[in-house]
Write a protein that holds these residues in place. Structure first.
Motif, PDB file in Angstrom:
ATOM      1  N   MET A 248       0.831  -1.192   0.000  1.00  0.00           N
ATOM      2  CA  MET A 248       0.000   0.000   0.000  1.00  0.00           C
ATOM      3  C   MET A 248       0.875   1.254   0.000  1.00  0.00           C
ATOM      4  N   ILE A 249       1.877   1.282   0.887  1.00  0.00           N
ATOM      5  CA  ILE A 249       2.747   2.467   0.956  1.00  0.00           C
ATOM      6  C   ILE A 249       3.450   2.681  -0.379  1.00  0.00           C
ATOM      7  N   LEU A 250       4.005   1.611  -0.889  1.00  0.00           N
ATOM      8  CA  LEU A 250       4.727   1.695  -2.153  1.00  0.00           C
ATOM      9  C   LEU A 250       3.794   2.097  -3.298  1.00  0.00           C
ATOM     10  N   GLY A 251       2.678   1.386  -3.406  1.00  0.00           N
ATOM     11  CA  GLY A 251       1.757   1.603  -4.520  1.00  0.00           C
ATOM     12  C   GLY A 251       1.121   2.975  -4.476  1.00  0.00           C
ATOM     13  N   VAL A 252       0.667   3.401  -3.279  1.00  0.00           N
ATOM     14  CA  VAL A 252       0.006   4.702  -3.166  1.00  0.00           C
ATOM     15  C   VAL A 252       0.992   5.816  -3.488  1.00  0.00           C
ATOM     16  N   THR A 253       2.222   5.713  -2.956  1.00  0.00           N
ATOM     17  CA  THR A 253       3.220   6.750  -3.234  1.00  0.00           C
ATOM     18  C   THR A 253       3.508   6.845  -4.728  1.00  0.00           C
ATOM     19  N   LEU A 254       3.810   5.707  -5.332  1.00  0.00           N
ATOM     20  CA  LEU A 254       4.141   5.719  -6.755  1.00  0.00           C
ATOM     21  C   LEU A 254       2.951   6.180  -7.597  1.00  0.00           C
ATOM     22  N   GLY A 255       1.746   5.740  -7.209  1.00  0.00           N
ATOM     23  CA  GLY A 255       0.546   6.127  -7.948  1.00  0.00           C
ATOM     24  C   GLY A 255       0.312   7.621  -7.865  1.00  0.00           C
ATOM     25  N   LEU A 256       0.453   8.191  -6.656  1.00  0.00           N
ATOM     26  CA  LEU A 256       0.279   9.629  -6.464  1.00  0.00           C
ATOM     27  C   LEU A 256       1.270  10.401  -7.323  1.00  0.00           C
TER      28      LEU A 256
ATOM     29  N   ALA B 144      -1.199   1.267  -7.101  1.00  0.00           N
ATOM     30  CA  ALA B 144      -0.630   2.350  -7.915  1.00  0.00           C
ATOM     31  C   ALA B 144      -1.582   2.748  -9.042  1.00  0.00           C
ATOM     32  N   ARG B 145      -2.163   1.748  -9.723  1.00  0.00           N
ATOM     33  CA  ARG B 145      -3.037   2.072 -10.858  1.00  0.00           C
ATOM     34  C   ARG B 145      -4.263   2.854 -10.430  1.00  0.00           C
ATOM     35  N   THR B 146      -4.895   2.407  -9.334  1.00  0.00           N
ATOM     36  CA  THR B 146      -6.101   3.089  -8.880  1.00  0.00           C
ATOM     37  C   THR B 146      -5.787   4.508  -8.428  1.00  0.00           C
ATOM     38  N   VAL B 147      -4.753   4.659  -7.583  1.00  0.00           N
ATOM     39  CA  VAL B 147      -4.413   5.973  -7.051  1.00  0.00           C
ATOM     40  C   VAL B 147      -4.013   6.914  -8.182  1.00  0.00           C
ATOM     41  N   ARG B 148      -3.287   6.384  -9.143  1.00  0.00           N
ATOM     42  CA  ARG B 148      -2.893   7.216 -10.289  1.00  0.00           C
ATOM     43  C   ARG B 148      -4.125   7.761 -11.006  1.00  0.00           C
ATOM     44  N   GLY B 149      -5.086   6.869 -11.247  1.00  0.00           N
ATOM     45  CA  GLY B 149      -6.300   7.306 -11.935  1.00  0.00           C
ATOM     46  C   GLY B 149      -6.993   8.432 -11.199  1.00  0.00           C
ATOM     47  N   ILE B 150      -7.139   8.268  -9.879  1.00  0.00           N
ATOM     48  CA  ILE B 150      -7.834   9.301  -9.108  1.00  0.00           C
ATOM     49  C   ILE B 150      -7.049  10.610  -9.115  1.00  0.00           C
ATOM     50  N   SER B 151      -5.725  10.505  -8.915  1.00  0.00           N
ATOM     51  CA  SER B 151      -4.974  11.757  -8.795  1.00  0.00           C
ATOM     52  C   SER B 151      -4.875  12.478 -10.133  1.00  0.00           C
ATOM     53  N   MET B 152      -4.979  11.734 -11.241  1.00  0.00           N
ATOM     54  CA  MET B 152      -5.002  12.419 -12.534  1.00  0.00           C
ATOM     55  C   MET B 152      -6.267  13.237 -12.698  1.00  0.00           C
TER      56      MET B 152
ATOM     57  N   ARG C 244      -2.347  25.342  -5.318  1.00  0.00           N
ATOM     58  CA  ARG C 244      -1.079  25.670  -5.982  1.00  0.00           C
ATOM     59  C   ARG C 244      -0.878  27.182  -6.022  1.00  0.00           C
ATOM     60  N   LEU C 245      -1.992  27.889  -6.237  1.00  0.00           N
ATOM     61  CA  LEU C 245      -1.935  29.334  -6.353  1.00  0.00           C
ATOM     62  C   LEU C 245      -1.428  29.989  -5.079  1.00  0.00           C
ATOM     63  N   ILE C 246      -1.829  29.490  -3.932  1.00  0.00           N
ATOM     64  CA  ILE C 246      -1.367  30.118  -2.689  1.00  0.00           C
ATOM     65  C   ILE C 246      -0.017  29.560  -2.272  1.00  0.00           C
ATOM     66  N   GLY C 247       0.613  28.791  -3.150  1.00  0.00           N
ATOM     67  CA  GLY C 247       2.021  28.455  -2.941  1.00  0.00           C
ATOM     68  C   GLY C 247       2.281  27.243  -2.080  1.00  0.00           C
ATOM     69  N   ILE C 248       1.325  26.312  -2.000  1.00  0.00           N
ATOM     70  CA  ILE C 248       1.584  25.085  -1.247  1.00  0.00           C
ATOM     71  C   ILE C 248       2.476  24.173  -2.102  1.00  0.00           C
ATOM     72  N   SER C 249       3.452  23.559  -1.464  1.00  0.00           N
ATOM     73  CA  SER C 249       4.416  22.755  -2.220  1.00  0.00           C
ATOM     74  C   SER C 249       3.749  21.504  -2.769  1.00  0.00           C
ATOM     75  N   ARG C 250       4.381  20.934  -3.831  1.00  0.00           N
ATOM     76  CA  ARG C 250       3.769  19.787  -4.492  1.00  0.00           C
ATOM     77  C   ARG C 250       3.594  18.577  -3.573  1.00  0.00           C
ATOM     78  N   PRO C 251       4.638  18.194  -2.789  1.00  0.00           N
ATOM     79  CA  PRO C 251       4.442  17.053  -1.896  1.00  0.00           C
ATOM     80  C   PRO C 251       3.274  17.260  -0.946  1.00  0.00           C
TER      81      PRO C 251
ATOM     82  N   MET D 279      -0.053  16.799  -2.737  1.00  0.00           N
ATOM     83  CA  MET D 279      -0.334  15.377  -2.931  1.00  0.00           C
ATOM     84  C   MET D 279      -0.815  14.734  -1.633  1.00  0.00           C
ATOM     85  N   LEU D 280      -0.122  15.078  -0.553  1.00  0.00           N
ATOM     86  CA  LEU D 280      -0.376  14.418   0.725  1.00  0.00           C
ATOM     87  C   LEU D 280      -1.687  14.887   1.361  1.00  0.00           C
ATOM     88  N   ARG D 281      -1.915  16.201   1.364  1.00  0.00           N
ATOM     89  CA  ARG D 281      -3.038  16.732   2.118  1.00  0.00           C
ATOM     90  C   ARG D 281      -4.299  16.857   1.283  1.00  0.00           C
ATOM     91  N   HIS D 282      -4.150  17.043  -0.020  1.00  0.00           N
ATOM     92  CA  HIS D 282      -5.337  17.345  -0.812  1.00  0.00           C
ATOM     93  C   HIS D 282      -5.754  16.205  -1.720  1.00  0.00           C
TER      94      HIS D 282
END
Lengths: 310, 327
Positions: free
Chosen positions: A113-121, A187-195, A207-214, A217-220
């Motif tokens: 899960m950790i590996l797949g979710v991270t890579l998918g995100l 990874a496949r499922t998470v990738r689909g959702i995050s796309m 992004r506009l208010i300057g929140i970093s990419r990581p 991904m993590l919070r939103h």
């Protein structure tokens, strides 16, 4: 005082909520939930409710070997489900064995899960070459059965580790092998959702208010994936338990000194012809009941999070 | 069409090269090949000579190139444990595995499709419920347990069928078959059933869901409106469209059947490639492991390629998509 109130409050919300309601709507789901809970508890409290420690050679007596279950002739209440070739009480061995199987299942699914979710995100949010590389690897891996990948990882680990070290770390090798063979679905499922999510306005605003990419991904984005991830985790849990049992049955998993359910079945297979059927049947039944109830829970979760399928 | 074939073939070659690299890395860096080949009392000079002879001192890309070249010619080195060429060992055992796998696939298709059609056409019947429950149990019962239960019932209690090995086989020179002797066929029954049962449930569920999907479409309604008989609608119109994805998936599953044969072969001590592979893992026999890896990957890639191309031949709609996406 305040803490207990808060707990009571959230419990109230849980039991009045949609989730619990859906759970109580199907008898099969409730039964499988109950069975899973009982087996989890039994595995967790195995040292308290077992009759002996089946992993401790000193507790075993070869004189007790091949005792049949209690209702058969020569059965004894000391060994309600009979004993194996080492004089190990099968009831206790099943408790400890499911403990081992469940531990390996949980650990490997967590790893996957950790590996797949991270890579998918990362793949879904960043896109581009990162996405292509990760998904290509995933595609190739997906076209091979998990059992083959787990076997290969296990084989390589065996070759890399000296013989005597292998037995000590075999559980972790199994976790690694099973975990690495299961990450693709996450990874496949998470990738689909995050796309889908990355193009929505709230992400743009973030992004506009300057929140970093990581952080985005993590919070939103991550919270949106939790439902499907939970479904896949449950289904993978059933697969992982079966994989562990299969590897152990094939003789490349947990050694017979500390048997898991699969190892017990492997031991029992040698004694089928001499009539000692109970060594296979009871661990086998425990395995099937466990996997069946986990699968049924997974089916229910999938329906719950995907109302379109109902 | 031609573009598609070239592109897919190119992709397949890349996949095979990656797998070969993996196998090469395993072969070269997991354990020392020289130490595996020689005994304790071999002197350092002899070891160094052997190392030079085997070409282990050459640059790594050269070694990899030679590895691929040997592989293409079917040369996989010599087994550490058994001391015979791996290619010989594998070609001895290939017929056993292929015979078992093909029979299992055939069994899964011939029973899975009718069961799927029945459950789709008669959803309320008790037999449909029975089939569906059976398929759930089939998915939750691990393969090896099914095999053991079969052995217990037919081998031990009833004593009807042999429980291990292939029985008598007939040697046809390049192929050994168990299909020509009674004991060979008897020995094949339980393993093929065990191996096929999981695929059977898969095919049955697939046929059922595809069939239900197709039966909802407009052209089926129209066919009924035209007054065609149920039989013509169900089997002439609906089934035809159902079978396209079924054939694809079954084709793709053939590869996993060969891989899953490892488990069945262990249960029934079936002398195929899977049993060879499991033995190689326990005894860390790297040449056999890497050869098996490459071979299975080759099966998968070839099957995938064939299915992809066939799919395009069978289903004209896909060809239209291809053209529009290209132009």
């Amino acid at each position: 005082m305040e803490v207990t109130e808060r707990i009571r409050d959230s419990l109230h919300r849980f039991f009045d909520g949609d989730f619990w309601y859906s759970f109580t709507q199907s008898k099969i789901t409730m039964i499988s939930g109950g069975v899973t809970a009982v087996m989890l508890l039994a595995a967790f409290f195995a040292p308290l409710i077992s009759l002996q420690n089946p992993f401790d050679p000193a507790a075993l007596n070869l004189m007790d070997a091949f005792t049949p279950p209690v209702w058969a002739e020569n059965g004894s209440w000391a060994f309600p489900l009979g004993t194996d070739n080492q004089g190990r009480d099968l009831y206790s061995a099943i408790l400890y064995g499911s403990r081992l199987s469940l531990f390996i299942g949980f650990a490997s699914v967590s790893l996957a899960m950790i590996l797949g979710v991270t890579l998918g995100l990362v793949a879904g949010y960043l896109g581009g070459i990162v996405d292509v590389v990760i998904m290509r690897v995933a595609d190739v891996q997906l076209s091979f059965p998990a059992i083959l990948i787990a076997l290969l990882i296990d084989g390589v680990a065996r070759a890399l580790l000296p013989n005597n070290r292998h037995e000590d770390v075999v559980v972790y090798v199994l976790v690694l092998a099973i975990g690495l063979s299961q990450w693709v679905n996450f990874a496949r499922t998470v990738r689909g959702i995050s796309m889908v999510e990355r193009n929505k306005e709230y992400v743009l605003a973030a992004r506009l208010i300057g929140i970093s990419r990581p952080l985005i991904m993590l919070r939103h984005i991550l919270p949106n994936t939790m439902g499907p991830v939970l479904v896949i985790a449950t289904i993978s849990m059933g697969v992982a338990i079966l994989l562990e049992a299969t590897l152990s049955f094939l003789g490349v998993g947990v050694p017979p000194t500390e048997p898991s359910l699969g190892t017990l079945i492997r031991i029992g297979q040698d004694f089928l012809f001499s009539g000692e059927w109970w060594i296979v049947i009871f661990p086998g039944a425990a395995l099937v009941i466990l996997v069946l109830s986990v699968n049924l829970l997974g089916d229910w979760l999938r329906d719950y999070f995907n109302p379109k399928l109902r | 069409m031609f573009v598609l074939i070239v592109r897919r073939t190119f992709q397949s070659i890349i996949v095979m090269l990656v797998v070969a690299l993996l196998a090469f890395t395993m072969f070269r860096y997991v354990g020392d090949p020289v130490a595996m080949l020689v005994g304790q009392e071999t002197s350092l000079q002899e070891r160094a000579a052997l190392r030079e002879n085997l070409g282990l001192n050459d640059p790594v890309p050269v070694q990899f190139g030679r590895f691929v070249l040997n592989m293409v010619q079917g040369e996989f080195g010599i087994s550490y444990q058994i001391g015979r060429p791996v290619s010989e060992l594998i070609s001895e055992r290939l017929p056993a595995t292929l015979e078992l796998s093909l029979l299992a696939a055939l069994f899964a298709l011939l029973t899975g499709i009718p069961m799927g059609i029945y459950t789709a056409l008669r959803p309320g019947r008790w037999l449909s419920h029975f089939f569906l429950t059976l398929s759930l149990v089939g998915i939750s019962l691990p393969t090896f347990l099914i095999g053991i239960l079969l052995i217990l019932l037919f081998g031990v209690i009833l004593g009807w069928l042999p429980t291990f090995g292939r029985g008598e086989v007939v040697d046809l020179g390049w192929w050994t078959t168990g299909l020509l002797t009674e004991s060979g066929i008897k020995s094949l029954l339980m393993p093929a059933f065990t191996l096929g049962i999981f695929q059977l449930t898969l095919i049955m569920r697939l046929v059922r869901s595809e069939m239900l999907e197709v039966l909802r479409t407009d052209y089926i309604k129209f066919a009924r409106a035209r007054g065609l008989t149920n039989r013509a609608v169900n089997f002439g119109h609906a089934l035809k469209n159902t079978l396209v994805p079924v054939i694809t998936i079954t084709g793709l599953q053939l590869g996993s059947i060969i891989a899953f044969a490892i488990i069945t072969e262990t249960v029934f001590q079936w002398p195929g490639m899977g049993l060879l592979f499991i033995g190689a893992i326990s005894s860390v026999d790297i040449p056999i492991m890497s050869a098996y890896l490459v071979l299975i990957a080759l099966f998968f890639v070839l099957i995938n390629l064939t299915v992809d191309i066939l799919y395009n031949v069978v289903d004209p709609r896909l060809r239209g998509d291809m053209r529009s996406s290209l132009g």
